[in-house]
Design a protein around this motif. Structure first.
Motif, mmCIF file in Angstrom:
data_model
loop_
_atom_site.group_PDB
_atom_site.id
_atom_site.type_symbol
_atom_site.label_atom_id
_atom_site.label_comp_id
_atom_site.label_asym_id
_atom_site.label_seq_id
_atom_site.Cartn_x
_atom_site.Cartn_y
_atom_site.Cartn_z
ATOM 1 N N ALA A 177 0.831 -1.208 0.000
ATOM 2 C CA ALA A 177 0.000 0.000 0.000
ATOM 3 C C ALA A 177 0.864 1.256 0.000
ATOM 4 N N GLY A 178 1.935 1.249 0.771
ATOM 5 C CA GLY A 178 2.833 2.400 0.820
ATOM 6 C C GLY A 178 3.506 2.643 -0.516
ATOM 7 N N LEU A 179 3.900 1.567 -1.192
ATOM 8 C CA LEU A 179 4.517 1.709 -2.508
ATOM 9 C C LEU A 179 3.519 2.259 -3.518
ATOM 10 N N ALA A 180 2.261 1.809 -3.432
ATOM 11 C CA ALA A 180 1.229 2.320 -4.341
ATOM 12 C C ALA A 180 1.033 3.822 -4.135
ATOM 13 N N ARG A 181 1.059 4.264 -2.876
ATOM 14 C CA ARG A 181 0.912 5.701 -2.597
ATOM 15 C C ARG A 181 2.111 6.485 -3.129
ATOM 16 N N GLU A 182 3.313 5.903 -3.001
ATOM 17 C CA GLU A 182 4.505 6.575 -3.515
ATOM 18 C C GLU A 182 4.435 6.720 -5.030
ATOM 19 N N ILE A 183 3.971 5.674 -5.715
ATOM 20 C CA ILE A 183 3.821 5.733 -7.166
ATOM 21 C C ILE A 183 2.856 6.844 -7.548
#
Length: 461
Positions: free
Chosen positions: A349-355
């Motif tokens: 989820a954190g990586l998706a937000r960073e993207i």
């Protein structure tokens, strides 16, 4: 800056520690035009990112020393500003009065409407102002500090505040529909837009979430008649294209490239994403893309094989502790690599937000030098535009680059039976000074195992 009488010299600042020069891309102010403190006067292009140089005082634009397209070393004079209140300022004000009236009265040009200087953003944040509600009087409809201060002084309008976000949303959707931008899929619908009714079939179009947001600038083309009835076309090499050429040439000439590829069964990944993407979008307001899962698989593989997170230093190999993933984002006229810092400390989820955050920054032209520095391993999602096999060039000075190709349904033999599965290729280019086939083969196998290990029970948080 140095001052001569009422004229103040403006020098090229040190935008980054390793920066020695920058190219003047565009002057935002013309000689004689009024300038406010912190207001951007020009755009510059560096090896990493575009930036703006703000004025440090109120006054009027004087002589422009560095022309557009010229490369200027740090510390060299680029222009001169006449301090407000001086004789030169009064003369400049008199000479500029008519052009300014024309510029401010023109409301059709809103090309700079969404470009905000740091001073404007800071001022708006301090007073809790939605910049979509402020009318810009600067070049191309740009919002200046004076516009924000005027808006604060007038107290704003409740009706205006309520209508502005809606108008902005409509314009954003229209822009996406008209631009074909590679970042178009990343804009989240506002809460007022209801979700489609249950049972509605929505085609599942695969994309990385990293897409263009505007049509590329049309290059200047010169036509030369060769005398035999045929003509040749000459396209100007932009500073960005020149920088890409230099970096690619350095990578190819200094790094002995090798290449390998592996095929991955991502059927379970497709199933889990399809199951969770709608709920994730409603909860987080961002898209859950395949890229987020890929980054997690790559990070976990690098933890097992840290030599992949390294670079060549002549007499030694430097292995970086932090895993900072560079994302190769291609447009029609350039390639940029924004960085997710400490990706190993983030969940899916954190990586998706960073993207999504990187997509938003790129869409609004707000990437900073820090956003593009410190990458230790590059991931490229060439499958987002249908590629099934590619040979990427390493992002110098890193040791490797991984591309995730398009997901394609194929017949696959499983236990002597044929089944239709969702398959994708992983392509890896490696620095053969640092890495060999054995370690890279094991690394790719680990990424494969991680991707195929995703199931309906996989947690995003």
């Amino acid at each position: 800056m140095s001052s001569k009488g009422n004229m103040t010299d403006v020098a090229m600042p040190q935008l980054a520690e390793s920066l020695v020069s920058a190219t003047i891309a565009k002057w935002l102010k013309k000689p004689g035009e009024k300038i406010e403190q912190y207001e951007p006067i020009c755009e510059v292009i560096t090896d990493k990112v575009n930036a703006e140089i703000p004025s440090t005082l109120d006054g009027f634009m004087g002589e422009i020393v560095a022309e557009e397209g010229s490369s200027v070393a740090v510390g060299e004079i680029i222009c001169r500003i006449s301090a407000a209140g001086g004789a030169e300022a009064e003369t400049a004000a008199a000479s500029k009065s008519e052009p300014v009236t024309v510029q401010q009265s023109s409301t059709a040009d809103a090309s700079m409407r969404s470009r905000f200087s740091p001073a404007v953003q800071t001022l708006a944040a301090e007073h809790g102002i939605d910049l979509n509600s402020v009318t810009g009087t600067g070049m191309g409809g740009r919002i200046t500090r004076k516009d924000v201060l005027s808006y604060i002084g007038n107290g704003g309008s409740a009706k205006r505040d309520a209508e502005a976000p809606a108008a902005s949303t409509v314009s954003n959707h229209k822009a996406e529909a008209n631009t074909g931008s590679p970042f178009a899929g990343m804009v989240s619908p506002p809460p007022s837009v209801p979700s489609p009714p249950l049972g509605t079939v929505i085609p599942d179009v695969r994309h990385s979430g990293l897409h263009l947001t505007e049509m590329p600038k049309i290059p200047q083309i010169e036509v030369e008649d060769t005398g035999n009835g045929r003509s040749e076309y000459f396209v100007d090499v932009t500073p960005i294209r020149n920088t890409i050429a230099k970096n690619m040439r350095q990578s190819i000439s200094e790094i002995p490239h090798a290449w390998t590829m592996i095929e991955v069964d991502v059927t379970n990944l497709v199933l889990i994403r399809n199951k969770l993407k709608d709920e994730f979008k409603r909860k987080e307001g961002v898209n859950l893309t395949y890229l987020a899962f890929l980054l997690k698989a790559v990070v976990n593989a690098i933890k097992d094989y840290p030599i992949m997170n390294s670079f060549w230093a002549v007499d030694k190999i430097v292995v970086k502790r932090d895993i900072n993933l560079s994302l190769a984002v291609g447009t029609e006229d350039s390639v940029i690599t924004p960085v997710i810092k400490r990706a190993d400390q983030k969940n899916i989820a954190g990586l998706a937000r960073e993207i999504d955050e990187l997509a938003r920054k790129t869409r609004e032209g707000k990437l900073t030098l820090d956003d593009l520095q410190g990458g230790t391993f590059t991931v490229n999602n060439t499958g987002s535009f249908g590629s099934i096999l590619s040979y990427p060039i390493i992002n110098y000075p890193q040791a490797a680059i991984l591309t995730f190709e398009s997901i394609v349904k194929k017949p696959v033999v499983i236990n002597d039976m044929i089944a239709v599965r969702s398959m994708a290729n992983l392509c890896l280019s490696l620095d053969h000074r640092i890495l060999d086939g054995v370690i890279c083969g094991r690394f790719l196998q680990r990424v494969k195992d991680n991707l195929e290990g995703f199931s309906l029970e996989t947690k995003l948080y």
